[in-house]
Design an enzyme around this catalytic site. Structure first.
Site, PDB file in Angstrom:
ATOM      1  N   ASP A 139     -12.188  -8.480 -66.874  1.00 21.88           N
ATOM      2  CA  ASP A 139     -12.564  -9.846 -66.106  1.00 21.88           C
ATOM      3  C   ASP A 139     -13.001  -9.238 -64.826  1.00 21.88           C
ATOM      4  OD1 ASP A 139     -11.260 -13.061 -66.362  1.00 21.88           O
ATOM      5  OD2 ASP A 139     -12.419 -12.157 -64.693  1.00 21.88           O
ATOM      6  N   ASP A 150     -18.437 -13.590 -66.869  1.00 19.89           N
ATOM      7  CA  ASP A 150     -17.570 -12.604 -66.272  1.00 19.89           C
ATOM      8  C   ASP A 150     -16.159 -11.974 -67.028  1.00 19.89           C
ATOM      9  OD1 ASP A 150     -16.150 -14.706 -66.085  1.00 19.89           O
ATOM     10  OD2 ASP A 150     -15.634 -14.665 -64.178  1.00 19.89           O
ATOM     11  N   GLU A 151     -16.293 -12.206 -68.531  1.00 21.38           N
ATOM     12  CA  GLU A 151     -15.376 -11.881 -69.319  1.00 21.38           C
ATOM     13  C   GLU A 151     -15.854 -11.108 -70.524  1.00 21.38           C
ATOM     14  OE1 GLU A 151     -11.696 -14.394 -70.299  1.00 21.38           O
ATOM     15  OE2 GLU A 151     -13.335 -15.630 -69.094  1.00 21.38           O
TER      16      GLU A 151
END
Lengths: 374, 383
Positions: free
Chosen positions: B12, B106-107
């Site tokens: 993350d 973003d993961e």
């Protein structure tokens, strides 16, 4: 008003006209059937404002004429639970109570005022003709799958009917595929054409399927009326000019492919499993007596190729199609063999049945290809 | 698949949007930064740790964020820029990981089960994380455990810019003391419901009988109960990048010349649609993007049936431009993007596409293929 009627007869009649009622309605009255008792005849009507359908039946016993709207769903559900027994109805027009008793049971529900129910359009300046029920249901069956769904081109969402003194033609198209179904054993004294919407045709198809009865068709500028047996259906015609379909049917098609329908159908079905699942595109490569079908989906590294022997006259040809269209068309042809006529990779392919036993039936299906890179 | 002995990694990016803005503008480092809609009605998309100290959190109304932290730097955000950096990270992961899933911008989840036979999984993960940090300059946190839920919770505990491994035998001791808030999928409503039942830690939640959870929260209750016990069998779904083609132009001088801009848009569509046809692809989503002279960037998009025809796409793009160009301000950049691409060829329409038109398309495409895409085009866009 009061009447006694057999539960199965009533249920059968209601189910015949129930298709008109939409699952959800803005006007609550459209959830209802209209019951109208007059001269010991009971007329039941369903409507969605565009289409109105009614059935007339004779109750075993009837007194006090009158009319009232009754919630459709609850009534049909109740009748479904009865076996074959007489049901007696008591409907009070002033307090709108509807009571039915069957066997030892008693059921009550609230109806609505009959004057709120949409009026059935009147039959004015109408021209009429008669068609065999099985001919009509066949025509609907063979064409309706090709209609479009584009709300911007409503006229393509219906089936075009062209009447003349020689024949009657039904046409449906979504601009990518087209079906022309012509009957030479049916004709009309006057030439006319109109576009029938999809929904009433689907209902007709369902009701007519089991009947050989003659269907009386009457039409004027705005509506079409279908009468057969004890049922009448009135639908509004789709307004607008139907495109000139004849102009898009290519006349000169030198490349002719004759092939067994079932083996082509299964091969397309198999090959298209490997095609992209959004575009369903497959490729035909025809040379000599050989048809090679292929499809690929690069994103998932899938690829398929199949070879069929066929009877082919013409130049070698490579052409791409949406496999879904081809499958729908082949599924709607009954003969053992089909003829596919083509001229160029950019022009329409024409499918016709080979050796159709019914001499009065003329079926032509047309499918537009996809633009292949040269 | 053996579900009990999996190794699932959750990666993350820390305050991703803020980190990207800091890369572009290093003077933002160490200062409170808030990214979100600029109007009073906008909400906070993300904020830096410095801003969080003031009580700002994501999804908070912008107005409230302004009151809490008046000295913060407020940025409107540029999704295009962020997705470019996100793509960089994905590329690095794709190069090394056997199976990965892009859960959001973003993961990422990675399934590295079985890799410990050859590498130490923890060492491998550490190296991957270092590679991302070195190549992109973005801080990223990592959780390594037996399933997606525990890995994600571990990442949360590792933040900022850290890594944490939770082996199978310590999953429960790790989870139980934590607040139920940490379980992904517990929002405000569920949190308050559980708190009103007297549940505050994951440990307590895990001791509630499963049947009772089902009675209170239905199917969701069972899932939550499983999560609290460290059970999660959902697989890592391999990710395929959604592809698109796009182009944009920054003007030498900012302009308001609408006629000229529309000509440029026509040329852009011709170029992109040609490249679609060359790759045998069709688009079903058109995006137009403009940037005003003050760097405010606006985009608008529209879905349409699959196509690669210029004459269908040009009116759509012009119409979108008219819709998005709202302010009487100079424009410095315009761009067009075709996305939701599928492989396939243009379906010919029997009423709208004459044979001449198809032949013209094919002849022009052959010329462009041979001599380049500038050799022939619409007169309106040739100036």
């Amino acid at each position: 008003m009061k009447f006694i009627i057999s539960s199965s007869l009533l249920l059968k009649s209601l189910q015949a006209i129930q298709g008109v009622i939409n699952a959800s309605n803005t006007l609550p009255i459209l959830d209802d059937f209209l019951f109208d008792l007059k001269d010991s005849e009971l007329t039941i009507t369903s409507s969605d404002l565009e289409t109105t359908m009614s059935v007339t039946i004779k109750p075993d016993k009837a007194e006090e004429p009158g009319s009232i709207a009754v919630p459709a769903k609850i009534l049909v559900e109740t009748l479904k639970t009865f076996g074959e027994i007489p049901v007696s109805f008591t409907m009070n027009e002033s307090n709108l109570n509807v009571e039915l008793s069957a066997g030892d049971g008693k059921y009550k529900l609230a109806g609505h005022k009959s004057d709120e129910y949409p009026k059935t359009p009147a039959l004015e300046n109408a021209t009429s003709l008669e068609l065999n029920g099985s001919v009509l249901s066949n025509a609907i069956n063979k064409t309706i799958f090709a209609t479009g769904n584009d709300e911007l081109r409503m006229v393509l969402s219906g089936v075009f009917c062209e009447l003349s003194s020689d024949d009657i033609t039904f046409v449906a198209t979504d601009a990518h595929k087209l079906v022309r179904y012509k009957r030479t054993d049916a004709h009309s004294e006057e030439s006319a054409s109109f576009v029938l919407p999809k929904k009433p045709l689907n209902i007709l198809k369902g009701v007519l399927a089991s009947q050989e009865t003659p269907v009386k068709i009457e039409y004027n500028r705005t509506n079409a009326f279908f009468t057969f047996g004890n049922i009448t259906l009135v639908c509004r015609l789709i307004d607008g000019k139907y495109p000139n379909y004849d102009a898009v049917i290519p006349k000169d098609n030198p490349n002719k492919l004759t092939i067994d329908r079932m083996s082509l159908l299964t091969s397309i079905r198999r090959v298209s499993i490997f095609a992209n699942q959004s575009t369903h595109q497959i490729r035909f490569k025809i040379s000599g007596k050989e048809l090679i079908l292929s499809a690929e989906d690069i994103d998932f590294a899938k690829e398929s190729k199949d070879r069929l022997t066929c009877n082919y006259e013409g130049d070698d040809l490579e052409i791409g199609f949406n496999s879904k269209f081809l499958l729908e068309m082949l599924n709607n042809i009954d003969t053992e063999e089909v003829l596919i006529e083509m001229s160029a990779p950019n022009r329409a392919g024409i499918l016709t049945p080979v050796g159709n036993e019914n001499k009065d039936e003329d079926i032509l299906m047309l499918v537009m290809p996809v633009m292949l890179n040269k | 698949m053996i579900l009990s002995n999996r190794n699932i990694v959750h990666l993350d990016l820390d305050t991703f949007f803020v980190s990207v803005e800091r890369l572009v503008n290093p003077s933002l480092a160490g200062r409170p930064v808030i990214i979100g809609g600029m109007s009073d009605r906008g909400v906070v998309a993300t904020c830096s740790y410095e801003a969080r100290k003031f009580g700002v959190s994501s999804a908070m109304p912008m107005k409230m964020a302004r009151m809490l932290c008046r000295d913060a730097i407020f940025i409107r955000g540029d999704m295009e820029l962020y997705s470019r950096y996100s793509h960089l990270v994905t590329e690095i992961i794709a190069e090394r990981a056997p199976v990965f899933e892009k859960a959001s911008v973003d993961e990422h989840y990675l399934d590295v089960t079985g890799m410990d036979r050859f590498f130490g999984v923890q060492k491998w993960c550490h190296e991957l994380r270092q590679a991302i940090i070195q190549n992109t300059g973005l801080p990223i946190s990592l959780g390594l455990s037996v399933n997606k839920t525990v890995s994600k919770i571990a990442t949360g505990e590792a933040k900022p810019n850290g890594e944490l491994q939770v082996p199978g035998d310590i999953v429960q001791p790790f989870l139980f003391p934590l607040s139920i808030r940490k379980i992904p999928g517990i929002g405000d409503k569920t949190y308050h419901l559980l708190r009103s039942m007297g549940v505050s830690t994951i440990g307590t939640l895990s001791h509630i009988p499963q049947e009772m959870m089902e009675r209170v929260m239905g199917k969701n209750g069972i899932i939550l109960w499983e999560r609290a016990n460290g059970i999660d069998t959902t697989p890592v779904q391999p990710y395929t990048e959604s592809k698109s083609v796009s182009t944009e132009t920054t003007f030498e001088q900012d302009t308001t010349d609408i006629i000229r801009m529309k000509e440029i848009l026509v040329r852009m569509v011709e170029k992109l649609a040609f490249s679609l046809r060359e790759q045998q692809k069709l688009t079903s989503c058109v995006t137009v993007r403009i940037r005003y002279s003050n760097f405010d960037t606006h985009t608008i998009q529209q879905q349409l049936p699959y196509t690669a025809f210029d004459h269908i796409l040009i009116p759509v793009v012009k119409n979108l431009f008219d819709k998005v160009y709202q302010r009487r301000m100079l424009i410095r950049l315009i761009g067009v993007r075709f996305s939701k691409l599928v492989p396939g060829n243009q379906q010919i329409n029997m009423f709208e596409n004459s044979e001449e038109m198809i032949n013209l398309y094919q002849a022009m495409d052959r010329m462009k293929h041979k001599y380049g895409d500038k050799v022939v085009g619409r007169a309106v866009a040739s100036s």
